[in-house]
Design a protein around this motif. Structure first.
Motif, PDB file in Angstrom:
ATOM      1  N   VAL A 184      -1.851  -3.027  -3.114  1.00 40.29           N
ATOM      2  CA  VAL A 184      -1.958  -1.640  -3.593  1.00 40.29           C
ATOM      3  C   VAL A 184      -1.552  -1.578  -5.071  1.00 40.29           C
ATOM      4  O   VAL A 184      -2.225  -0.958  -5.896  1.00 40.29           O
ATOM      5  N   ILE A 185      -0.461  -2.265  -5.376  1.00 38.20           N
ATOM      6  CA  ILE A 185       0.030  -2.256  -6.771  1.00 38.20           C
ATOM      7  C   ILE A 185      -1.025  -2.888  -7.694  1.00 38.20           C
ATOM      8  O   ILE A 185      -1.282  -2.400  -8.792  1.00 38.20           O
ATOM      9  N   GLU A 186      -1.667  -3.948  -7.219  1.00 34.91           N
ATOM     10  CA  GLU A 186      -2.707  -4.586  -8.055  1.00 34.91           C
ATOM     11  C   GLU A 186      -3.894  -3.639  -8.263  1.00 34.91           C
ATOM     12  O   GLU A 186      -4.458  -3.561  -9.354  1.00 34.91           O
ATOM     13  N   ALA A 187      -4.254  -2.915  -7.214  1.00 41.49           N
ATOM     14  CA  ALA A 187      -5.370  -1.961  -7.354  1.00 41.49           C
ATOM     15  C   ALA A 187      -4.976  -0.841  -8.315  1.00 41.49           C
ATOM     16  O   ALA A 187      -5.790  -0.411  -9.157  1.00 41.49           O
ATOM     17  N   MET A 188      -3.728  -0.397  -8.231  1.00 44.77           N
ATOM     18  CA  MET A 188      -3.260   0.621  -9.184  1.00 44.77           C
ATOM     19  C   MET A 188      -3.330   0.052 -10.609  1.00 44.77           C
ATOM     20  O   MET A 188      -3.675   0.759 -11.553  1.00 44.77           O
ATOM     21  N   GLY A 189      -3.022  -1.233 -10.732  1.00 48.65           N
ATOM     22  CA  GLY A 189      -3.074  -1.897 -12.040  1.00 48.65           C
ATOM     23  C   GLY A 189      -4.484  -1.916 -12.606  1.00 48.65           C
ATOM     24  O   GLY A 189      -4.686  -1.762 -13.810  1.00 48.65           O
ATOM     25  N   ARG A 190      -5.483  -2.091 -11.712  1.00 51.38           N
ATOM     26  CA  ARG A 190      -6.874  -2.113 -12.198  1.00 51.38           C
ATOM     27  C   ARG A 190      -7.259  -0.729 -12.743  1.00 51.38           C
ATOM     28  O   ARG A 190      -7.939  -0.615 -13.760  1.00 51.38           O
ATOM     29  N   ILE A 191      -6.796   0.299 -12.044  1.00 52.08           N
ATOM     30  CA  ILE A 191      -7.087   1.661 -12.538  1.00 52.08           C
ATOM     31  C   ILE A 191      -6.408   1.866 -13.893  1.00 52.08           C
ATOM     32  O   ILE A 191      -7.001   2.394 -14.839  1.00 52.08           O
ATOM     33  N   GLN A 192      -5.168   1.394 -13.971  1.00 49.00           N
ATOM     34  CA  GLN A 192      -4.415   1.552 -15.232  1.00 49.00           C
ATOM     35  C   GLN A 192      -5.048   0.730 -16.365  1.00 49.00           C
ATOM     36  O   GLN A 192      -5.095   1.174 -17.499  1.00 49.00           O
ATOM     37  N   ASP A 193      -5.558  -0.461 -16.014  1.00 49.75           N
ATOM     38  CA  ASP A 193      -6.260  -1.304 -17.002  1.00 49.75           C
ATOM     39  C   ASP A 193      -7.335  -0.513 -17.740  1.00 49.75           C
ATOM     40  O   ASP A 193      -7.554  -0.700 -18.924  1.00 49.75           O
ATOM     41  N   HIS A 194      -8.040   0.341 -16.992  1.00 46.05           N
ATOM     42  CA  HIS A 194      -9.205   1.013 -17.567  1.00 46.05           C
ATOM     43  C   HIS A 194      -8.940   2.465 -17.919  1.00 46.05           C
ATOM     44  O   HIS A 194      -9.866   3.198 -18.239  1.00 46.05           O
ATOM     45  N   SER A 195      -7.697   2.872 -17.808  1.00 47.97           N
ATOM     46  CA  SER A 195      -7.413   4.261 -18.192  1.00 47.97           C
ATOM     47  C   SER A 195      -6.433   4.319 -19.356  1.00 47.97           C
ATOM     48  O   SER A 195      -6.777   4.797 -20.432  1.00 47.97           O
TER      49      SER A 195
ATOM     50  N   SER B  59       9.315  -7.891  -5.326  1.00 49.72           N
ATOM     51  CA  SER B  59       9.172  -8.844  -6.420  1.00 49.72           C
ATOM     52  C   SER B  59       8.465  -8.093  -7.558  1.00 49.72           C
ATOM     53  O   SER B  59       7.804  -7.068  -7.313  1.00 49.72           O
ATOM     54  N   PRO B  60       8.555  -8.596  -8.797  1.00 44.96           N
ATOM     55  CA  PRO B  60       7.876  -7.924  -9.909  1.00 44.96           C
ATOM     56  C   PRO B  60       6.375  -7.707  -9.642  1.00 44.96           C
ATOM     57  O   PRO B  60       5.787  -6.760 -10.151  1.00 44.96           O
ATOM     58  N   ARG B  61       5.768  -8.548  -8.818  1.00 43.65           N
ATOM     59  CA  ARG B  61       4.337  -8.362  -8.525  1.00 43.65           C
ATOM     60  C   ARG B  61       4.062  -7.128  -7.663  1.00 43.65           C
ATOM     61  O   ARG B  61       2.916  -6.701  -7.507  1.00 43.65           O
ATOM     62  N   GLU B  62       5.125  -6.630  -7.075  1.00 40.94           N
ATOM     63  CA  GLU B  62       4.972  -5.440  -6.223  1.00 40.94           C
ATOM     64  C   GLU B  62       5.410  -4.180  -6.968  1.00 40.94           C
ATOM     65  O   GLU B  62       5.707  -3.155  -6.358  1.00 40.94           O
ATOM     66  N   ILE B  63       5.476  -4.295  -8.296  1.00 42.66           N
ATOM     67  CA  ILE B  63       5.955  -3.185  -9.133  1.00 42.66           C
ATOM     68  C   ILE B  63       4.975  -2.962 -10.275  1.00 42.66           C
ATOM     69  O   ILE B  63       4.483  -3.921 -10.879  1.00 42.66           O
ATOM     70  N   ILE B  64       4.701  -1.685 -10.569  1.00 39.37           N
ATOM     71  CA  ILE B  64       3.900  -1.375 -11.768  1.00 39.37           C
ATOM     72  C   ILE B  64       4.605  -0.282 -12.564  1.00 39.37           C
ATOM     73  O   ILE B  64       5.116   0.675 -11.987  1.00 39.37           O
ATOM     74  N   VAL B  65       4.621  -0.476 -13.870  1.00 31.67           N
ATOM     75  CA  VAL B  65       5.219   0.525 -14.762  1.00 31.67           C
ATOM     76  C   VAL B  65       4.071   1.347 -15.342  1.00 31.67           C
ATOM     77  O   VAL B  65       3.049   0.786 -15.752  1.00 31.67           O
ATOM     78  N   SER B  66       4.244   2.667 -15.352  1.00 30.12           N
ATOM     79  CA  SER B  66       3.161   3.538 -15.836  1.00 30.12           C
ATOM     80  C   SER B  66       3.697   4.539 -16.859  1.00 30.12           C
ATOM     81  O   SER B  66       4.888   4.554 -17.149  1.00 30.12           O
ATOM     82  N   CYS B  67       2.788   5.387 -17.333  1.00 29.14           N
ATOM     83  CA  CYS B  67       3.168   6.366 -18.376  1.00 29.14           C
ATOM     84  C   CYS B  67       3.784   7.597 -17.707  1.00 29.14           C
ATOM     85  O   CYS B  67       3.173   8.674 -17.655  1.00 29.14           O
ATOM     86  N   GLY B  68       4.961   7.451 -17.177  1.00 28.25           N
ATOM     87  CA  GLY B  68       5.623   8.531 -16.451  1.00 28.25           C
ATOM     88  C   GLY B  68       5.372   8.403 -14.962  1.00 28.25           C
ATOM     89  O   GLY B  68       4.384   7.782 -14.525  1.00 28.25           O
ATOM     90  N   ALA B  69       6.290   8.988 -14.179  1.00 34.79           N
ATOM     91  CA  ALA B  69       6.123   8.957 -12.726  1.00 34.79           C
ATOM     92  C   ALA B  69       4.857   9.700 -12.307  1.00 34.79           C
ATOM     93  O   ALA B  69       4.225   9.375 -11.304  1.00 34.79           O
ATOM     94  N   LYS B  70       4.478  10.682 -13.112  1.00 34.87           N
ATOM     95  CA  LYS B  70       3.258  11.445 -12.807  1.00 34.87           C
ATOM     96  C   LYS B  70       2.047  10.505 -12.815  1.00 34.87           C
ATOM     97  O   LYS B  70       1.157  10.608 -11.975  1.00 34.87           O
TER      98      LYS B  70
END
Ligand code: PMP
Ligand code: GLU
Length: 395
Positions: A253-264, A89-100
């Protein structure tokens, strides 16, 4: 000024720095043929560029949700379902600044200091540095000589109670090898038995040849809950500069990655997200045309490299790299200059033969050179001629 131990311990990216050096030399007027670039040389398809222009004209230039616009996450969800048989589901997906960036978020989220991360050799340069940044301990897996992938025996040999994560890159950068389904199945069984999380980098999945099929390890029974799938639009749609990658995995896990992305970084560029959304709806022919061109180049470079005495390579069935073993040329010399490592060989090739490639040691394997064939057939012909002339003068 103080520089932290963390920063001091990080190596520059060999792939990026060699490509940059080749470009700088070309700018100075040097006739360098570059096999170093890890990016398609095709332009981004025009429908994708048009979408970005439209986004700008519409004023789509503000912050978006950190984890990506809903339309793009929906499109990624459909892609994963349609192409990989994976339901996220979209909640299990995060888009970031490149796959890296997706990878970095995943490693920071999953790896505690001291945790062991199993890393098959040869590995793409960035995995090792990201593991180090997270304070993890890389545990290298030797490739099996027959397949050039890490087989189940190699993984078992390296396992300790501290092993937490296994990194898979299928198809592989730098070798282009594709994991067989049976092999993945065994790895999946082992991951379950040993409670390992798999970070599965599938960024080259659409670039395959000779009928090779990439199956996501997340699609094996009970693997979805222990896999983070990493992918992006950079390679498939020739969009390296747009910086859009994504990850799919368990919601927490995706939400935790989102928190890191929120602050980076917050969200990846709004305009690029619209472009990536369009890319995911394009006619598959666009990608197939690029794959056809890559395949011609792949055959050409394989032909040339196989004509060089004592040079061997695993047959690349994916990505756009070939990883060739030049170890029988180490310990020899060129015009009085001795060549003792893949780094020295790559340096001397750049200086004397005017061709750029990446030394195997950057991927953890001495004696090898990585050639990217994301360049024209003419460049491949001319560059390989230079390589052969150079090799003829080694003694
Ligand atoms: N994974 C692999 C194996 C790659 O070769 C690359 C190349 N850049 C990436 C991830 C990162 O891709 P991106 O440009 O989307 O960050
Ligand atoms: N991944 C590509 C490569 O291996 C691009 C450069 C990089 O990001 O490392 O060459």
């Amino acid at each position: 000024m103080q520089i932290t131990e963390r920063a001091k311990n990080i190596e520059p990216s060999a792939t990026l720095s060699i490509s940059a050096r080749a470009k700088a030399l070309q700018k100075q007027g040097r006739d360098i043929i570059s096999f170093s670039a890890g990016e398609p040389d095709f332009d981004t398809p025009s429908v994708i560029k048009e979408e970005a222009k439209k986004a700008i004209d519409e004023g789509f230039t503000k912050y978006t949700p950190t984890s990506g616009i809903p339309e793009l996450k929906e499109a990624i969800s459909k892609k994963l379902e349609g192409e990989n048989g994976l339901f996220y589901s979209p909640r299990e997906i995060i888009v970031s600044c490149g796959a890296k960036h997706s990878l970095f978020n995943a490693i920071l989220t999953l790896c505690n200091p001291g945790d062991e991360v199993l890393l098959p050799k040869p590995y793409w340069v960035t995995y090792l540095e990201q593991i180090k940044l997270a304070g993890g301990k890389p545990v290298f897996l030797e490739p099996s000589p027959a397949t050039f992938t890490a087989g189940i025996e190699e993984i078992r040999k390296a396992l300790t109670p501290c092993a937490r994560i296994l990194i898979l890159n299928n198809p592989s950068n730098p070798t282009g090898v594709v994991w067989e389904e049976e092999e993945l199945e065994k790895i999946a069984e082992l991951a379950k038995e040993q409670d390992l999380v798999v970070v599965s980098d599938e960024i080259y999945e659409r670039l395959t040849y000779d009928g090779a099929k990439v199956r996501s390890i997340a699609s094996f029974p009970e693997m979805k809950e222990r896999t983070i799938v990493i992918n992006g639009v950079s390679k498939t749609f020739s969009m390296t500069g747009w910086r859009i990658g994504y990850a799919a995995g368990p919601q927490e896990v995706i939400e935790a990655m989102g928190r890191i992305q929120d602050h980076s970084t917050s969200n990846p560029t709004s305009i690029s997200q619209r472009a990536a959304w369009r890319a995911l709806q394009t006619d598959p022919c666009l990608v197939e045309e690029m794959v056809e061109k890559f395949n011609k180049r792949r055959k050409l470079i394989m032909q040339h490299l196989s004509e060089i005495p004592s040079v061997t390579f695993p047959i690349p069935r994916g990505a756009f790299y070939i990883f060739a073993n030049f170890s029988s040329y180490l310990g020899k010399s060129f015009q009085g200059k001795s060549i003792n490592s893949s780094l020295e060989l790559a340096e001397i090739l750049l200086e004397e033969a005017q061709i750029a490639c990446v030394p195997g040691i950057a991927f953890g394997m001495e004696g090898y050179l990585r050639f990217s064939y994301a360049t024209s057939e003419e460049n491949i012909e001319n560059g390989m001629k230079r390589l052969k002339d150079f090799i003829n003068q080694i003694n």
